[in-house]
Design a protein around this motif. Structure first.
Motif, short mmCIF file in Angstrom:
data_model
loop_
_atom_site.label_atom_id
_atom_site.label_comp_id
_atom_site.label_asym_id
_atom_site.label_seq_id
_atom_site.Cartn_x
_atom_site.Cartn_y
_atom_site.Cartn_z
N ARG A 202 -8.72 -2.61 13.73
CA ARG A 202 -8.51 -3.18 15.07
C ARG A 202 -9.62 -2.81 16.05
O ARG A 202 -9.36 -2.58 17.23
N GLN A 203 -10.85 -2.73 15.53
CA GLN A 203 -11.96 -2.40 16.44
C GLN A 203 -12.24 -3.54 17.40
O GLN A 203 -12.74 -3.33 18.50
N ALA A 204 -11.95 -4.77 16.97
CA ALA A 204 -12.01 -5.91 17.88
C ALA A 204 -10.63 -6.04 18.50
O ALA A 204 -9.65 -5.65 17.89
N ARG B 57 -7.74 -5.90 21.88
CA ARG B 57 -7.35 -5.65 23.26
C ARG B 57 -7.96 -4.42 23.93
O ARG B 57 -7.96 -4.33 25.15
N TYR C 108 -13.50 -8.54 24.86
CA TYR C 108 -12.55 -9.36 24.09
C TYR C 108 -11.57 -10.03 25.04
O TYR C 108 -11.34 -11.24 24.96
N LYS D 119 -11.17 -14.05 25.32
CA LYS D 119 -9.93 -14.64 24.83
C LYS D 119 -9.20 -15.39 25.94
O LYS D 119 -8.57 -16.42 25.69
N ILE E 277 -3.80 -15.79 19.85
CA ILE E 277 -4.70 -15.29 18.82
C ILE E 277 -4.95 -16.34 17.73
O ILE E 277 -6.05 -16.46 17.21
N SER F 94 -9.29 -12.23 12.12
CA SER F 94 -8.30 -13.19 11.63
C SER F 94 -6.96 -12.46 11.63
O SER F 94 -6.80 -11.50 12.37
N ASP F 95 -6.01 -12.85 10.81
CA ASP F 95 -4.74 -12.12 10.73
C ASP F 95 -4.16 -12.26 9.33
O ASP F 95 -4.42 -13.27 8.66
N GLY G 127 2.44 -8.86 21.58
CA GLY G 127 3.19 -7.62 21.75
C GLY G 127 4.20 -7.36 20.67
O GLY G 127 4.81 -6.29 20.61
N PHE H 295 -4.30 -5.10 3.25
CA PHE H 295 -3.43 -4.38 4.18
C PHE H 295 -2.01 -4.37 3.64
O PHE H 295 -1.35 -5.41 3.63
N SER I 283 0.39 -2.58 5.12
CA SER I 283 0.73 -1.71 6.24
C SER I 283 2.12 -1.10 6.16
O SER I 283 2.31 0.06 6.51
N HIS J 53 -4.69 4.32 11.47
CA HIS J 53 -4.15 2.97 11.65
C HIS J 53 -4.98 2.35 12.77
O HIS J 53 -6.03 2.90 13.12
#
Ligand code: CP3
Length: 349
Positions: free
Chosen positions: A27-29, A31, A36, A40, A45, A75-76, A93, A206, A208, A321
């Motif tokens: 998650r370096q890119a 919020r 960013y 955005k 997203i 991406s996701d 969120g 991932f 997670s 994480h």
């Protein structure tokens, strides 16, 4: 494959000597970066990641700001499922939320096969732009969700605490569960193979939420489909990273699934983690929460991670994480400099 084979990130993944310990942040890119948030605006997203120029620019932002040793595609994990028409949205969120939950064998037909170029051409175009624009020493990491973690969103309908529906399905109807994770393994393989063909230098899978499983259930219900993905992508000769949270008791089994690198969260001291993965490279494992303190405190924690990583090759520094949105980007920049200066694992003097 577009990055230099000697890039520190790729060398560390292969347990080879490095000029410095490589570092990047999950998650370096996103919020935590003002650039960013500015780019955005109020777009969702999913809108952003379907615009290749925009997604590529967001991927590059942390590379420029932090001088990290790898970029991760913006991406996701839910994209392949979304793109094949399984109704899902990403709620700000909260995370992925599905319209109609997967609840039994009749739902298997809702999960089509992925044609990466037709269904997710925007992802591959983003990869192509990045392969062109990234410096040779900064490899691009492609990614997918592991079958268990993606299945957890489909079966639970959204994020979950206890994974009661998932566990209910596994134990009540193991054949349907296996068919589900098999389809999700195919989706992950097709998506990752296309990302590699378009220029991704490494991939992260991932998983997670797999730390919700006992070792016994992991071995039976998650490991086989995960191994399928890692074997298929490993055959493409790119490093593979398998990551999960709360997986201290699963690290040995995760290593047996065939990744090049095992991701470790902050709950397991890195020296103990290295002993558990039997000679594979490790990635981690600073607590993202520790990065909310003043830099002197962050530096102490980071030095402990580096000390526990030892001097043998095979450490990619990362958080345990993702970066928390509240994190001060200045802290992460200073952390990159500290890791580069002080990391010793596999360092050529
Ligand atoms: O910099 C990067 O890490 C690349 C981008 C990335 C995103 N999602 C973008 C995103 C990556 C690698 C992911 C993977 C992902 N998505 C995972 C695995 C990593 C992990 O955190 O364990 C998971 C579980 C998801 C599912 C998902 N998508 C969640 C839980 C959320 C967070 C919801 C929220 O708002 O807190 C998302 C949304 C999401 N994906 C955001 C980003 C930047 C936040 C929404 C936004 O900024 O608009």
């Amino acid at each position: 494959m577009t990055a230099a084979p000697s890039a520190p990130f790729l060398a560390a993944c292969r347990c080879e000597p490095v000029a410095h310990t490589p570092v990047w942040f999950m998650r370096q890119a996103g919020r935590s970066l003002p650039e960013y948030r500015a780019l955005k605006g109020d777009r969702s997203i999913l809108e952003v990641l379907t615009e290749p120029e925009l997604a590529a620019e967001i991927t590059l932002q942390p590379v420029r700001r932090y001088r990290v040793d790898a970029a991760i595609l913006f991406s996701d994990i839910i994209v392949p499922v979304w793109a094949t028409g399984f109704g899902v949205e990403i709620v700000a969120g909260r995370g992925p939320v599905v319209e109609h939950r997967f609840s039994g064998p009749a739902d298997l037909s809702r999960l089509g096969r992925l044609d990466p170029e037709t269904d997710t051409g925007y992802v591959l175009d983003t990869v192509r732009i990045l392969a062109r624009e990234l410096p040779a020493e900064v490899p691009l990491i492609g990614f997918a969700g592991a079958p268990f973690t993606v299945a957890s969103y489909l079966v639970e309908g959204g994020p979950s605490r206890d994974f009661a529906r998932v566990k209910g399905l596994m134990h009540r109807d193991p054949a349907t569960w296996e068919a589900l994770v098999d389809r999700l393994a195919e989706l992950a393989i097709d998506s990752l193979a296309a990302q590699v063909a378009a220029g991704a230098d490494a991939v992260q899978l991932f998983d997670s939420w797999v730390g919700a499983l006992s070792p016994r259930d992991y071995e039976r219900f998650a490991l086989p489909a995960t191994r399928r993905v890692l074997e298929a992508i490993g055959a493409l000769r790119v490093p593979t990273i398998l990551f999960g949270v709360g997986t201290g008791e699963l690290l040995g089994l995760m290593a047996s699934a065939g990744p090049s690198v095992v991701g470790v969260d902050w709950r397991v001291p890195l020296d103990a983690a290295r002993a558990r993965v039997g000679g594979l490279a490790v990635q981690g494992n600073l607590d993202p929460g520790a990065c909310l303190g003043p830099f002197e405190a962050v530096a102490n924690e980071a030095r402990d991670v580096l000390r526990r990583a030892g001097t043998e090759p095979g450490h990619v520094f990362n958080l345990g994480h993702g970066v928390l949105p509240e994190t001060d980007p200045g802290v992460l920049g200073a952390l990159v400099d500290l890791v580069h200066a002080e990391g010793r694992a596999g360092r050529v003097q």
